[in-house]
Write a protein that holds these residues in place. Sequence first.
Motif: not given
Length: 237
Positions: A148, A170-173, A175, A213, A215
Amino acid sequence: MNSLAIIPCYNEKVEIVQEVVDKAKKYVNEVLVIDDGSKIPVKLKNCKILRNEPNKGKGFSLIRGFDFGKKNNFDVLITLDSDGEHLPEEIPLFLEKIRDYDFVIGQRKSYRSFKRKALNYFATFWFMLLIPGIRDMYCGFRAIKVEKLKKMEIEDSDFELEPEMLLDAVKKKIKIGFVNIKTNPVEKSHLKFKNYLRTNDMYDRWILENYKYLKFGKRLILVPSAYIGLKITKLLR
């Protein structure tokens, strides 16, 4: 998992650093100390040492350690401080948690000072809006999977590297998980108020550049806040 502990070091007492190294060595495959241009070069046992010349900053040291970990095919990298604040005996908590997560952040219960605690809480508040569950975004006791880490785009050379990694995660999701840790608070800290201002700037600019990115509800809150935050930080400089 083939694990590496990375310990940045700058003008710390050699006896304390050696104790941290010896304890960490019990839980990982290898220990790497990055001597960030200390006035007296550190001499240690049971670890590999890389030295920056001159002092380059914590972020530069961590990136150098990350590059070492990637080049030498480690699976998991653990970062912790060299001054004795972090307890190497808690490394197994991170190694266990990283099995279910990609990036694990330590969450401190006590801090070096009330001022440090207040500043950390204020800075972390804004990160909580991006990363549910985070309570201590500046904690340097962490674990990350190398696979990662290779996807991350990080470049800061000072203390802002640690929050920068969270934003990119956060940007690359990627975990993110958390581990509650004990600490041994020490008086000295190389973290300055200017680092908090730089972190605030970095966060606000990241929001404005990466709002897509987020909501819709978070955009409504964070985008206007970012504009205001940049103006306030400019006044404080």
